[in-house]
Design a protein around this motif. Structure first.
Motif, short mmCIF file in Angstrom:
data_model
loop_
_atom_site.label_atom_id
_atom_site.label_comp_id
_atom_site.label_asym_id
_atom_site.label_seq_id
_atom_site.Cartn_x
_atom_site.Cartn_y
_atom_site.Cartn_z
N ARG A 43 0.86 -1.19 0.00
CA ARG A 43 0.00 0.00 0.00
C ARG A 43 0.89 1.23 0.00
O ARG A 43 1.86 1.31 0.76
N GLU A 49 -3.20 0.35 -3.62
CA GLU A 49 -2.89 -0.85 -2.85
C GLU A 49 -3.10 -2.08 -3.72
O GLU A 49 -4.06 -2.15 -4.49
N ALA A 92 -4.26 7.03 -2.53
CA ALA A 92 -3.63 5.78 -2.10
C ALA A 92 -3.83 4.75 -3.20
O ALA A 92 -4.84 4.77 -3.90
#
Length: 192
Positions: free
Chosen positions: A59, A74, A72
């Motif tokens: 991540r 991941e 983000a």
């Protein structure tokens, strides 16, 4: 003259009551009143923003050190697939749907992104297969512009970390080459 006297009561009667359509609209709404979409956000200043590893393996978070993250990515891997989950940390209208436009590294990509409720807040989030060529935009070493309509544009400063994460995720997604125990049979020869 008698015609004029006959029309006077009709004119007076029609003046007492507004047209039916106006009265209908005043008595009941045709459609419920709804709030419109949220006001668009300004694009955040990304001067000094960097990619950094998150608490979970595979991540990455993007933002200014010490501030809340802006984005983000991941890698999620299970027995059948590997996929990349991407999150734009910006308020979203409940149940909204949009497109995350990514421009950079000689690529232009569009990925679907939906408003997702997380801990009582609506954020932009979605996922795609790790092998999706649209992710190639994140595998280069140049800056990338990531835009969600209404949530502004985030300039992703150059870094090799997103590309490394995506390549590791793709390696997990690729089927392992099968070892052959015996050579493949050769095709039958034709008659001369």
């Amino acid at each position: 003259m008698s015609r004029v006297f006959f029309l006077v009561p009709l004119v007076l009667l029609s003046a007492c009551k507004p047209p039916a359509s106006d009265e209908y609209v005043e008595r009941s709404r045709i459609a419920p009143i709804t709030e419109g979409p949220s006001e668009p956000m300004d694009s955040p200043d990304t001067t000094g923003a960097i990619w950094a590893p998150g608490k979970r393996p595979d991540r990455l978070l993007y933002g200014k050190p010490g501030d809340r993250p802006l984005l983000a990515i991941e890698c999620i891997h299970d027995a059948q697939t590997s996929r990349v989950v991407y999150t734009r940390f910006a308020p979203a209208d409940p149940h909204a749907k949009a497109v995350l436009a990514l421009i950079g590294n000689s690529h232009v990509s569009r990925l679907k992104i939906d408003a997702t409720e997380t801990n009582g807040a609506w954020l932009w989030q979605a996922e795609t297969d790790a092998l999706d060529p649209a992710l190639d935009v994140l595998t280069g070493a140049r800056k990338v512009e990531a835009t969600v309509p209404g949530a502004g544009s985030v300039i992703l400063n150059p870094s090799r970390l997103p590309g490394d994460l995506i390549e590791r995720c793709r390696a997990q997604a690729a089927p392992a080459p099968e070892a052959s125990e015996s050579p493949a049979p050769s095709p039958p020869k034709g008659r001369a």
